[in-house]
Scaffold this motif. Structure first.
Motif, mmCIF file in Angstrom:
data_model
loop_
_atom_site.group_PDB
_atom_site.id
_atom_site.type_symbol
_atom_site.label_atom_id
_atom_site.label_comp_id
_atom_site.label_asym_id
_atom_site.label_seq_id
_atom_site.Cartn_x
_atom_site.Cartn_y
_atom_site.Cartn_z
ATOM 1 N N HIS A 39 -103.131 -5.660 6.551
ATOM 2 C CA HIS A 39 -103.248 -4.829 7.782
ATOM 3 C C HIS A 39 -104.788 -5.286 8.283
ATOM 4 O O HIS A 39 -104.766 -5.394 9.553
ATOM 5 N N LYS A 40 -105.830 -5.302 7.589
ATOM 6 C CA LYS A 40 -107.067 -5.502 7.994
ATOM 7 C C LYS A 40 -107.258 -6.756 8.744
ATOM 8 O O LYS A 40 -107.904 -6.880 9.763
ATOM 9 N N LEU A 41 -106.701 -7.735 8.083
ATOM 10 C CA LEU A 41 -107.027 -9.271 8.711
ATOM 11 C C LEU A 41 -106.016 -9.389 9.860
ATOM 12 O O LEU A 41 -106.414 -9.806 11.059
ATOM 13 N N TYR A 87 -103.574 -17.189 20.590
ATOM 14 C CA TYR A 87 -103.654 -18.640 20.945
ATOM 15 C C TYR A 87 -102.835 -19.341 19.967
ATOM 16 O O TYR A 87 -102.100 -20.267 19.992
ATOM 17 N N PHE A 88 -102.591 -18.598 18.640
ATOM 18 C CA PHE A 88 -101.745 -19.160 17.551
ATOM 19 C C PHE A 88 -100.689 -18.785 17.110
ATOM 20 O O PHE A 88 -100.795 -17.260 17.196
ATOM 21 N N ASP A 89 -99.655 -19.204 16.661
ATOM 22 C CA ASP A 89 -98.454 -18.729 15.992
ATOM 23 C C ASP A 89 -98.629 -18.358 14.716
ATOM 24 O O ASP A 89 -97.977 -17.468 14.023
ATOM 25 N N GLY A 90 -99.467 -19.076 14.009
ATOM 26 C CA GLY A 90 -99.924 -18.675 12.459
ATOM 27 C C GLY A 90 -101.480 -18.929 12.274
ATOM 28 O O GLY A 90 -101.976 -20.114 12.965
ATOM 29 N N ILE A 91 -101.989 -18.305 11.512
ATOM 30 C CA ILE A 91 -103.434 -18.239 11.089
ATOM 31 C C ILE A 91 -103.324 -18.448 9.710
ATOM 32 O O ILE A 91 -103.131 -17.210 9.126
ATOM 33 N N SER A 92 -104.087 -19.161 8.978
ATOM 34 C CA SER A 92 -104.289 -19.014 7.527
ATOM 35 C C SER A 92 -106.009 -18.893 7.238
ATOM 36 O O SER A 92 -106.804 -19.367 7.876
ATOM 37 N N VAL A 93 -106.292 -17.568 6.689
ATOM 38 C CA VAL A 93 -107.681 -17.286 6.600
ATOM 39 C C VAL A 93 -108.027 -17.300 5.092
ATOM 40 O O VAL A 93 -107.247 -16.482 4.250
ATOM 41 N N CYS A 94 -108.936 -18.242 4.779
ATOM 42 C CA CYS A 94 -109.318 -18.085 3.360
ATOM 43 C C CYS A 94 -110.582 -17.331 3.123
ATOM 44 O O CYS A 94 -111.307 -17.042 3.744
ATOM 45 N N LEU A 95 -110.382 -16.652 1.954
ATOM 46 C CA LEU A 95 -111.338 -15.691 1.547
ATOM 47 C C LEU A 95 -112.102 -16.157 0.511
ATOM 48 O O LEU A 95 -113.198 -15.643 0.054
ATOM 49 N N SER A 96 -111.856 -17.332 -0.132
ATOM 50 C CA SER A 96 -112.678 -17.864 -1.298
ATOM 51 C C SER A 96 -113.622 -18.935 -1.199
ATOM 52 O O SER A 96 -114.186 -19.688 -2.156
ATOM 53 N N LYS A 97 -113.780 -19.134 0.186
ATOM 54 C CA LYS A 97 -114.967 -20.083 0.579
ATOM 55 C C LYS A 97 -116.398 -19.292 0.768
ATOM 56 O O LYS A 97 -117.034 -18.882 -0.203
ATOM 57 N N GLY A 98 -116.549 -19.512 2.055
ATOM 58 C CA GLY A 98 -117.672 -19.017 2.692
ATOM 59 C C GLY A 98 -117.814 -17.297 2.273
ATOM 60 O O GLY A 98 -118.890 -16.739 2.168
ATOM 61 N N LEU A 99 -116.874 -16.735 2.317
ATOM 62 C CA LEU A 99 -116.715 -15.198 2.066
ATOM 63 C C LEU A 99 -117.032 -14.758 0.683
ATOM 64 O O LEU A 99 -117.433 -13.625 0.263
ATOM 65 N N GLY A 100 -116.935 -15.650 -0.490
ATOM 66 C CA GLY A 100 -117.401 -15.429 -1.779
ATOM 67 C C GLY A 100 -116.182 -14.612 -2.498
ATOM 68 O O GLY A 100 -116.595 -14.471 -3.815
ATOM 69 N N ALA A 101 -115.100 -14.590 -2.041
ATOM 70 C CA ALA A 101 -113.962 -13.858 -2.898
ATOM 71 C C ALA A 101 -113.554 -14.898 -3.958
ATOM 72 O O ALA A 101 -113.518 -15.972 -3.811
ATOM 73 N N PRO A 102 -113.100 -14.463 -5.071
ATOM 74 C CA PRO A 102 -112.558 -15.293 -6.228
ATOM 75 C C PRO A 102 -111.517 -16.161 -5.960
ATOM 76 O O PRO A 102 -111.420 -17.295 -6.325
ATOM 77 N N VAL A 103 -110.471 -15.570 -5.273
ATOM 78 C CA VAL A 103 -109.215 -15.890 -5.074
ATOM 79 C C VAL A 103 -108.516 -15.529 -3.831
ATOM 80 O O VAL A 103 -108.635 -14.449 -3.262
ATOM 81 N N GLY A 104 -107.922 -16.613 -3.069
ATOM 82 C CA GLY A 104 -106.816 -15.924 -2.042
ATOM 83 C C GLY A 104 -106.922 -16.368 -0.633
ATOM 84 O O GLY A 104 -108.310 -16.398 -0.232
ATOM 85 N N SER A 105 -106.134 -16.257 0.105
ATOM 86 C CA SER A 105 -105.941 -16.588 1.627
ATOM 87 C C SER A 105 -104.815 -15.612 2.127
ATOM 88 O O SER A 105 -103.730 -15.259 1.421
ATOM 89 N N VAL A 106 -105.152 -15.298 3.204
ATOM 90 C CA VAL A 106 -103.952 -14.548 4.062
ATOM 91 C C VAL A 106 -103.471 -15.219 5.130
ATOM 92 O O VAL A 106 -104.177 -15.839 6.208
#
Length: 341
Positions: free
Chosen positions: A43-45, A191-210
């Motif tokens: 919900h946050k994202l 603008y987008f129908d779908g967006i993949s947001v990665c959490l495990s790169k620059g944001l530093g989370a260990p696992v996951g995308s939304v």
């Protein structure tokens, strides 16, 4: 010797605050829709990007491949740049999962324009696959962290809408792009129908995308995730890390960008580097002069405690991240200046 790991921003370890968030996460069975932390993250994202709903998945590859399957049918065609992660680094998933072909474009540093895309949209013809989806990547990994701005994206959105194509964003490093351009995440939902947001790169989370999209699309995506084996149970421990990252690690990305620019500047003055791609975010791509060995340069750097990867026969990549301090950047700069006498 302290290792300075510049191979990728995926190598980060959870911070003390993130570990505390993980240990105190509110959890449940997410396949039953009962994990409070997962729901909060989704919900946050979704709210942040002005989308209706979200779906937490183990990886960005999964969110991208689910989106492509949602937006295509067998015998369709996906339009993307020839450097795109969805094409080069996701195991042939477009063909395997979605039975779709790919139309590859060659944008400057992986950045596409509406004019480039329009020329490649197939007309209705029994000989041609049906053009149904455009995929953009932000930032562009193989483009050295090059960014799309919303001004770049708007005409692509308008073209896709006019021609009946869906538009998906592989937002592997979307927050790096937002910090670099000053654009607002909320505007992306228009603008987008779908967006993949990665959490495990620059944001530093260990696992996951939304994966973000409409409620209808995410409901379909949830079933595809199940078929892909991506339904997780007490995933709230991982989701809590993502929530913490969103709350604490976005603004600091500008520091990673500054560190990358320092390295790019130093590399441009060394005799073993023939060229450095413009540094916009946290990725530095540089080419090794023909009189030097790429493998040899990497080996010499490794001996001095700097870990990095080759991304081509003569190209090496550095990626800065939250586990690389200012002192480490200074140390790396000194090593680069004196690597070859």
């Amino acid at each position: 010797m302290v290792k300075i790991d510049l191979r990728s921003d995926t190598v980060t370890k959870p911070t003390t605050g993130m570990l505390e968030a993980i240990m105190t996460a509110r959890i449940g069975d997410d396949v039953f829709g009962e994990d409070e932390s997962v729901s909060e993250l989704e919900h946050k994202l979704a709210a942040l990007f002005n989308m209706e709903a979200g779906l937490f998945c183990p990886s960005g590859t999964m969110t991208n491949q689910i989106a492509i399957k949602c937006f295509t049918q067998p015998m369709d065609e996906v339009i993307c740049d020839q450097t795109a992660h969805v094409y080069r680094y996701e195991g042939g998933g477009i063909a395997y999962h979605s039975l779709a072909s790919v139309r590859l474009l060659n944008g400057p540093r992986g950045i596409l324009t509406a004019e480039m895309i329009e020329r490649e949209i197939n007309e209705e013809n029994i000989h041609y696959p049906n053009s149904s989806l455009v995929v953009l990547e932000n930032t562009v990994n193989k483009g050295g962290g090059a960014c799309y701005t919303l001004k770049d994206i708007e005409p692509i959105h308008q073209l896709s809408k006019a021609r009946g194509l869906k538009l998906h964003l592989d937002g592997a490093r979307i927050f790096n792009a937002l910090v670099a351009t000053g654009d607002q995440a909320y505007d992306y939902g228009s603008y987008f129908d779908g967006i993949s947001v990665c959490l495990s790169k620059g944001l530093g989370a260990p696992v996951g995308s939304v994966l973000l999209g409409s409620k209808e699309m995410i409901q379909k995506a949830k079933k595809i995730r199940k078929v892909f084996g991506g339904g997780m149970r007490q995933a709230g421990f991982l989701a809590a890390a993502g929530i913490y990252a969103l709350d604490h690690h976005v603004n600091r990305l500008s520091l990673d960008h500054a560190h990358a620019k320092v390295l790019g500047g130093v590399l441009s003055k060394t005799k073993y580097v023939s060229g450095v791609m413009p540094v916009e975010t946290n990725i530095v791509l540089f080419d090794i002069h023909e009189s030097f060995s790429t493998a040899g340069i990497i080996s010499e750097l490794n001996k001095r405690g700097i870990l990095c990867n080759a991304t081509g026969p003569k190209t090496i990549r550095f990626v800065t991240h939250l586990d690389v301090s200012a002192e480490m950047i200074e140390q790396t700069a000194d090593i680069l200046k004196n690597l070859i006498p």
